[in-house]
Design an enzyme around this catalytic site. Structure first.
Site, PDB file in Angstrom:
ATOM      1  N   ASN A   6       0.862  -1.186   0.000  1.00 27.67           N
ATOM      2  CA  ASN A   6       0.000   0.000   0.000  1.00 27.67           C
ATOM      3  C   ASN A   6       0.894   1.230   0.000  1.00 27.67           C
ATOM      4  O   ASN A   6       1.505   1.551   1.010  1.00 27.67           O
ATOM      5  CB  ASN A   6      -0.913  -0.018   1.238  1.00 27.67           C
ATOM      6  CG  ASN A   6      -1.726   1.261   1.364  1.00 27.67           C
ATOM      7  OD1 ASN A   6      -1.795   2.058   0.421  1.00 27.67           O
ATOM      8  ND2 ASN A   6      -2.330   1.466   2.516  1.00 27.67           N
ATOM      9  N   TRP A   7       0.940   1.900  -1.139  1.00 30.77           N
ATOM     10  CA  TRP A   7       1.839   3.049  -1.265  1.00 30.77           C
ATOM     11  C   TRP A   7       1.279   4.324  -0.636  1.00 30.77           C
ATOM     12  O   TRP A   7       1.973   5.341  -0.606  1.00 30.77           O
ATOM     13  CB  TRP A   7       2.152   3.291  -2.745  1.00 30.77           C
ATOM     14  CG  TRP A   7       3.095   2.289  -3.340  1.00 30.77           C
ATOM     15  CD1 TRP A   7       3.715   1.255  -2.688  1.00 30.77           C
ATOM     16  CD2 TRP A   7       3.539   2.220  -4.701  1.00 30.77           C
ATOM     17  NE1 TRP A   7       4.514   0.556  -3.559  1.00 30.77           N
ATOM     18  CE2 TRP A   7       4.425   1.137  -4.808  1.00 30.77           C
ATOM     19  CE3 TRP A   7       3.270   2.974  -5.833  1.00 30.77           C
ATOM     20  CZ2 TRP A   7       5.049   0.776  -6.003  1.00 30.77           C
ATOM     21  CZ3 TRP A   7       3.887   2.617  -7.039  1.00 30.77           C
ATOM     22  CH2 TRP A   7       4.768   1.542  -7.114  1.00 30.77           C
ATOM     23  N   HIS A  84      -9.413   1.259   4.911  1.00 33.15           N
ATOM     24  CA  HIS A  84      -8.126   1.434   5.598  1.00 33.15           C
ATOM     25  C   HIS A  84      -8.306   2.374   6.791  1.00 33.15           C
ATOM     26  O   HIS A  84      -9.099   3.306   6.741  1.00 33.15           O
ATOM     27  CB  HIS A  84      -7.088   2.005   4.614  1.00 33.15           C
ATOM     28  CG  HIS A  84      -5.698   1.957   5.174  1.00 33.15           C
ATOM     29  ND1 HIS A  84      -5.235   2.925   6.032  1.00 33.15           N
ATOM     30  CD2 HIS A  84      -4.710   1.052   5.037  1.00 33.15           C
ATOM     31  CE1 HIS A  84      -3.989   2.595   6.384  1.00 33.15           C
ATOM     32  NE2 HIS A  84      -3.654   1.467   5.799  1.00 33.15           N
ATOM     33  N   SER A 186       3.817  -1.851  10.183  1.00 34.52           N
ATOM     34  CA  SER A 186       5.277  -1.882  10.343  1.00 34.52           C
ATOM     35  C   SER A 186       5.903  -3.223   9.948  1.00 34.52           C
ATOM     36  O   SER A 186       6.861  -3.668  10.578  1.00 34.52           O
ATOM     37  CB  SER A 186       5.670  -1.495  11.779  1.00 34.52           C
ATOM     38  OG  SER A 186       5.243  -0.176  12.073  1.00 34.52           O
ATOM     39  N   GLY A 207       3.069  -1.038   4.223  1.00 31.71           N
ATOM     40  CA  GLY A 207       3.077   0.380   3.871  1.00 31.71           C
ATOM     41  C   GLY A 207       4.480   0.834   3.507  1.00 31.71           C
ATOM     42  O   GLY A 207       4.980   0.591   2.402  1.00 31.71           O
TER      43      GLY A 207
END
Ligand code: 13P
Length: 225
Positions: A6-7, A84, A186, A207
């Site tokens: 997920n950018w 999200h 993370s 991420g």
């Protein structure tokens, strides 16, 4: 194993193109990229499934700033993230809008990664199971849908859930919903193997560490070990 990157609001088309030129993925892992809307057209057709980061519940209409499933499919996009925590926290996403977005996306033929997870204060108040029950109850059952468990306190903070915490939450979600469950929060090349080694962890939603092609590929390799 599904490893989705997920950018968030990073990488326009030129950076997306460079990332894909450099990306060298191992085979045997189901990798997915979720670039921001303006980069979707650059990312599709490059041999890796592309998901949007959001999708609206209507086919078209007066919904400024939103995009429909049909528009995404026309670009070659295969799926979408829905619900999200950043959308829930900053953009008024609710369990009801999550349900509507999921239902429409699935009906239109998109795959869905639906996100759930408790905040730090909810965890400290002992409310994690109740929050997950409520959020999961809003998510439709469908073979093209997977859930991502992302404890909000572990997102972008460097505080990864211990593998025991992840396993416990995933096991609960799987009791409530017959689906695969990805872990997010993370995830990095250094902790991926341990998290992905838990029996109820079926992949990761990554991420920050998905922004570098080397670290994204390393997480994909960890999924195979
Ligand atoms: P980080 O991996 O940067 O903590 O982000 C997790 C996330 O929100 C993925 O959707």
């Amino acid at each position: 194993m599904v490893i989705a990157g997920n950018w968030k609001m990073f990488k326009g088309p030129a950076e997306t193109d460079r990332f894909l030129d450099e990306l060298d993925l191992p085979s045997g892992v189901e990798a997915v990229l979720c670039p921001p809307f303006p980069s979707l057209a650059t990312a599709t057709g490059r041999g890796i499934p592309v998901f949007a980061q959001n999708v609206h519940w209507a086919a078209e209409g007066a919904f400024t700033g939103e995009v429909s499933a049909g528009m995404l499919l026309e670009l070659g996009v295969e799926g979408a993230l829905v619900g999200h925590s950043e959308r829930r926290q900053h953009f008024g996403e609710t369990d009801d809008t999550v349900r509507r977005r999921c239902e429409h996306a699935l009906e239109a033929g998109l795959r869905v990664i639906a996100c759930v997870g408790e905040t730090e204060s909810e965890r400290e108040a002992g409310e994690t199971a109740d929050v997950l029950r409520r959020q999961v109850a809003a998510i439709p059952r469908h073979e093209a849908l997977v859930i991502a468990y992302e404890p909000v306190w572990a997102i972008g903070t460097g505080k990864t859930a211990t593998s025991e915490i992840a396993q416990e939450a995933h096991a609960l979600i799987k009791e409530l919903h017959d689906t695969r469950v990805l872990y997010g929060g993370s995830v990095k090349p250094e902790n991926a193997a341990e998290l992905l080694g838990q029996p109820a962890v079926d992949g990761a939603l990554v991420g920050g560490a998905s922004l570098d092609p080397g670290s994204f590929a390393a997480i994909c390799r960890a999924a195979l070990s």
